[in-house]
Design a protein around this motif. Structure first.
Motif, PDB file in Angstrom:
ATOM      1  N   THR A 231      32.159  34.181  -4.130  1.00 53.59           N
ATOM      2  CA  THR A 231      31.986  34.026  -3.220  1.00 53.59           C
ATOM      3  C   THR A 231      32.807  32.717  -2.677  1.00 53.59           C
ATOM      4  O   THR A 231      32.840  32.563  -1.099  1.00 53.59           O
ATOM      5  N   GLY A 232      32.881  31.611  -4.161  1.00 55.12           N
ATOM      6  CA  GLY A 232      33.019  30.458  -3.344  1.00 55.12           C
ATOM      7  C   GLY A 232      31.781  29.789  -2.802  1.00 55.12           C
ATOM      8  O   GLY A 232      32.514  28.914  -1.899  1.00 55.12           O
ATOM      9  N   GLN A 233      30.417  30.157  -2.964  1.00 57.09           N
ATOM     10  CA  GLN A 233      29.496  29.373  -2.417  1.00 57.09           C
ATOM     11  C   GLN A 233      29.227  28.246  -2.656  1.00 57.09           C
ATOM     12  O   GLN A 233      28.679  27.241  -2.045  1.00 57.09           O
ATOM     13  N   HIS A 234      29.735  27.645  -3.775  1.00 62.93           N
ATOM     14  CA  HIS A 234      30.097  26.142  -4.024  1.00 62.93           C
ATOM     15  C   HIS A 234      30.367  25.120  -2.727  1.00 62.93           C
ATOM     16  O   HIS A 234      30.133  24.094  -1.873  1.00 62.93           O
ATOM     17  N   ASP A 235      31.077  25.774  -2.778  1.00 60.66           N
ATOM     18  CA  ASP A 235      32.366  25.294  -1.431  1.00 60.66           C
ATOM     19  C   ASP A 235      31.911  24.980   0.122  1.00 60.66           C
ATOM     20  O   ASP A 235      31.882  24.564   0.341  1.00 60.66           O
ATOM     21  N   GLN A 236      31.309  26.514   0.110  1.00 65.40           N
ATOM     22  CA  GLN A 236      31.250  26.714   1.132  1.00 65.40           C
ATOM     23  C   GLN A 236      30.109  25.751   2.070  1.00 65.40           C
ATOM     24  O   GLN A 236      29.571  25.556   2.466  1.00 65.40           O
ATOM     25  N   GLY A 237      29.359  25.498   0.716  1.00 68.40           N
ATOM     26  CA  GLY A 237      27.824  24.968   0.415  1.00 68.40           C
ATOM     27  C   GLY A 237      28.379  23.302   0.887  1.00 68.40           C
ATOM     28  O   GLY A 237      27.601  22.969   1.649  1.00 68.40           O
ATOM     29  N   LEU A 238      29.274  23.046   0.967  1.00 70.33           N
ATOM     30  CA  LEU A 238      29.462  21.276   0.676  1.00 70.33           C
ATOM     31  C   LEU A 238      29.830  21.293   2.203  1.00 70.33           C
ATOM     32  O   LEU A 238      29.327  20.551   3.174  1.00 70.33           O
ATOM     33  N   VAL A 239      30.812  22.081   2.628  1.00 71.19           N
ATOM     34  CA  VAL A 239      31.461  22.502   3.908  1.00 71.19           C
ATOM     35  C   VAL A 239      30.090  22.710   4.961  1.00 71.19           C
ATOM     36  O   VAL A 239      30.278  21.856   5.910  1.00 71.19           O
ATOM     37  N   GLN A 240      29.863  23.440   4.849  1.00 71.26           N
ATOM     38  CA  GLN A 240      28.702  23.375   5.453  1.00 71.26           C
ATOM     39  C   GLN A 240      27.400  22.278   5.408  1.00 71.26           C
ATOM     40  O   GLN A 240      26.641  22.419   6.662  1.00 71.26           O
ATOM     41  N   PHE A 241      27.789  21.332   4.392  1.00 68.68           N
ATOM     42  CA  PHE A 241      26.498  20.294   4.775  1.00 68.68           C
ATOM     43  C   PHE A 241      27.245  19.982   5.721  1.00 68.68           C
ATOM     44  O   PHE A 241      26.376  18.501   6.241  1.00 68.68           O
ATOM     45  N   VAL A 242      28.241  20.052   5.092  1.00 74.25           N
ATOM     46  CA  VAL A 242      29.754  18.680   6.861  1.00 74.25           C
ATOM     47  C   VAL A 242      28.390  18.543   8.206  1.00 74.25           C
ATOM     48  O   VAL A 242      28.636  18.211   8.275  1.00 74.25           O
ATOM     49  N   LEU A 243      29.354  20.222   7.770  1.00 68.71           N
ATOM     50  CA  LEU A 243      28.815  20.901   8.979  1.00 68.71           C
ATOM     51  C   LEU A 243      27.414  20.866  10.176  1.00 68.71           C
ATOM     52  O   LEU A 243      27.127  20.279  11.070  1.00 68.71           O
ATOM     53  N   ALA A 244      26.727  20.526   9.082  1.00 73.88           N
ATOM     54  CA  ALA A 244      25.232  19.937  10.137  1.00 73.88           C
ATOM     55  C   ALA A 244      24.745  18.882   9.854  1.00 73.88           C
ATOM     56  O   ALA A 244      23.663  18.307  10.448  1.00 73.88           O
ATOM     57  N   ALA A 245      25.962  17.924   9.676  1.00 75.16           N
ATOM     58  CA  ALA A 245      25.623  16.533  10.223  1.00 75.16           C
ATOM     59  C   ALA A 245      24.874  16.290  11.697  1.00 75.16           C
ATOM     60  O   ALA A 245      25.422  16.773  12.415  1.00 75.16           O
ATOM     61  N   HIS A 246      24.516  15.038  12.101  1.00 75.07           N
ATOM     62  CA  HIS A 246      23.586  15.514  12.944  1.00 75.07           C
ATOM     63  C   HIS A 246      24.816  13.671  13.134  1.00 75.07           C
ATOM     64  O   HIS A 246      25.621  12.898  12.839  1.00 75.07           O
ATOM     65  N   GLU A 247      25.112  12.973  14.711  1.00 77.51           N
ATOM     66  CA  GLU A 247      25.786  11.801  15.205  1.00 77.51           C
ATOM     67  C   GLU A 247      25.097  10.377  13.993  1.00 77.51           C
ATOM     68  O   GLU A 247      23.997  10.853  14.375  1.00 77.51           O
ATOM     69  N   GLY A 248      25.540   9.713  13.036  1.00 76.30           N
ATOM     70  CA  GLY A 248      24.985   8.452  12.892  1.00 76.30           C
ATOM     71  C   GLY A 248      24.978   8.695  11.319  1.00 76.30           C
ATOM     72  O   GLY A 248      24.656   8.319  10.418  1.00 76.30           O
ATOM     73  N   GLN A 249      25.487  10.066  10.352  1.00 71.44           N
ATOM     74  CA  GLN A 249      25.486  10.593   9.857  1.00 71.44           C
ATOM     75  C   GLN A 249      26.740  11.922   9.082  1.00 71.44           C
ATOM     76  O   GLN A 249      26.231  12.357   7.505  1.00 71.44           O
ATOM     77  N   ARG A 250      27.126  11.743   9.927  1.00 64.77           N
ATOM     78  CA  ARG A 250      28.778  12.366  10.169  1.00 64.77           C
ATOM     79  C   ARG A 250      29.881  12.204   8.576  1.00 64.77           C
ATOM     80  O   ARG A 250      30.094  12.897   8.259  1.00 64.77           O
ATOM     81  N   ASN A 251      29.934  10.946   8.975  1.00 63.07           N
ATOM     82  CA  ASN A 251      31.067   9.867   7.821  1.00 63.07           C
ATOM     83  C   ASN A 251      30.126   9.981   6.518  1.00 63.07           C
ATOM     84  O   ASN A 251      30.680  10.330   5.500  1.00 63.07           O
ATOM     85  N   THR A 252      29.276   9.902   6.489  1.00 56.80           N
ATOM     86  CA  THR A 252      27.964   9.734   5.444  1.00 56.80           C
ATOM     87  C   THR A 252      27.977  11.082   4.534  1.00 56.80           C
ATOM     88  O   THR A 252      28.189  11.172   3.209  1.00 56.80           O
ATOM     89  N   ARG A 253      27.522  12.429   5.040  1.00 57.68           N
ATOM     90  CA  ARG A 253      27.826  13.728   4.567  1.00 57.68           C
ATOM     91  C   ARG A 253      29.695  13.687   3.813  1.00 57.68           C
ATOM     92  O   ARG A 253      28.990  14.425   2.668  1.00 57.68           O
TER      93      ARG A 253
END
Length: 308
Positions: A231-253
């Motif tokens: 299911t590519g869960q690890h790949d999707q987990g990284l994408v979701q980690f980026v999508l959950a970023a708020h202003e100020g942490q987008r580039n860091t995530r």
């Protein structure tokens, strides 16, 4: 400032603006060929190393600033094709006598083949040998002549491939300028002389990099032990980690997620999805690609422990 220096700065700005009209992002350079503007963070404390498991620790370190602070002095991350910004950069560095052209950025995704003469080897012959061995030819393209007698060949790469910088990895005396690197632009005056274009090449567009050469320029896939995932869960987990970023942490995530992807051997496959996710959080596509390219370089350079 001496009159000759003022003239060199004026000429460098004119050449930089001309390059920008061709879609090439530029920065001012000093006579030493280094970025003319010093980092505004040079006195900042060193950042903490990346934690091994940020998901568990619940926090991320702040990576090196890529210009998010709004100040000049971030090297290629200052590079622009905007005439107003370019004039501002040169106004902030009135001692600049040259300009650098950032590689890896749209629309050309420039790749520089630096044929050096200082290594004691015939780099041009080495490139011809590689071409014969791997069955490719270098098409007609921009060729920049260096004061030391070397040559820079400009090639255009595909937008979805990150070409890292390297020194003599392809062959002795052949350096590669890719994502995060820059080439000294023609018309620049350095302490060793002036860079200029080879006759008949100034008006050419950077030619497409032959696929056979491109394969040599990109790092081989990492050998790794990755648990199969239908299911590519690890790949999707990284994408979701980026999508959950708020202003100020987008580039860091984004930086952290891209590092993990490249370290696990599927960075190129996930780069598009990470870019799209970062754009959805508010980063520009250029910012996202630049951050991912930085993660790719760091992952290539960082030694990876053996896995049992």
């Amino acid at each position: 400032m001496a009159t000759t220096d003022r003239q060199a700065t004026t000429l460098a700005l004119a050449h930089a603006l001309s390059a920008a009209e061709r879609g090439l992002a530029v920065i001012p350079l000093s006579r030493t060929k280094l970025p003319a503007l010093r980092s505004p963070h040079r006195d900042d404390p060193a950042p903490s190393p990346l934690p091994a498991t940020p998901f568990e620790q619940g926090e991320l370190p702040t990576p090196r600033c890529h210009g998010e602070c709004g100040r000049f002095g971030h090297g290629v991350y200052d590079a622009s094709t905007d005439p107003r910004r370019i004039r501002e950069l040169f106004a902030a560095a009135p001692w600049a006598t040259g300009y650098g052209i950032a590689c890896g950025l749209p629309p050309h995704h420039l790749i520089g083949i630096d044929l050096d003469t200082k290594s004691g080897t015939d780099s041009s012959a080495a490139l011809r040998e590689l071409a014969l061995r791997h069955l490719f030819t270098i098409p007609a393209t921009v060729v920049v002549l260096t004061p030391s007698g070397g040559r820079h060949l400009w090639l255009s790469g595909p937008p979805d491939v990150v070409v890292p910088n390297s020194a003599s990895r392809l062959a002795p005396g052949i350096d590669i300028r890719g994502a995060g690197g820059y080439l000294v632009g023609p018309g620049s005056r350095t302490e060793h002389g002036v860079y200029g274009t080879a006759p008949g090449t100034a008006q050419l567009a950077p030619a497409h990099c032959p696929p056979e050469l491109l394969r040599l320029l990109t790092p081989p896939p990492r050998t790794h032990h990755r648990a199969p995932s239908a299911t590519g869960q690890h790949d999707q987990g990284l994408v979701q980690f980026v999508l959950a970023a708020h202003e100020g942490q987008r580039n860091t995530r984004l930086f952290w997620a891209a590092c993990r992807a490249y370290e696990n051997g599927f960075g190129p496959e996930l780069a598009g999805a990470l870019t799209e996710a970062a754009v959805r959080t508010g980063l520009t596509e250029r910012e996202a690609r630049s951050t991912i390219a930085s993660a790719a370089r760091m992952s290539v350079e960082r030694p990876r422990p053996e896995q049992n």
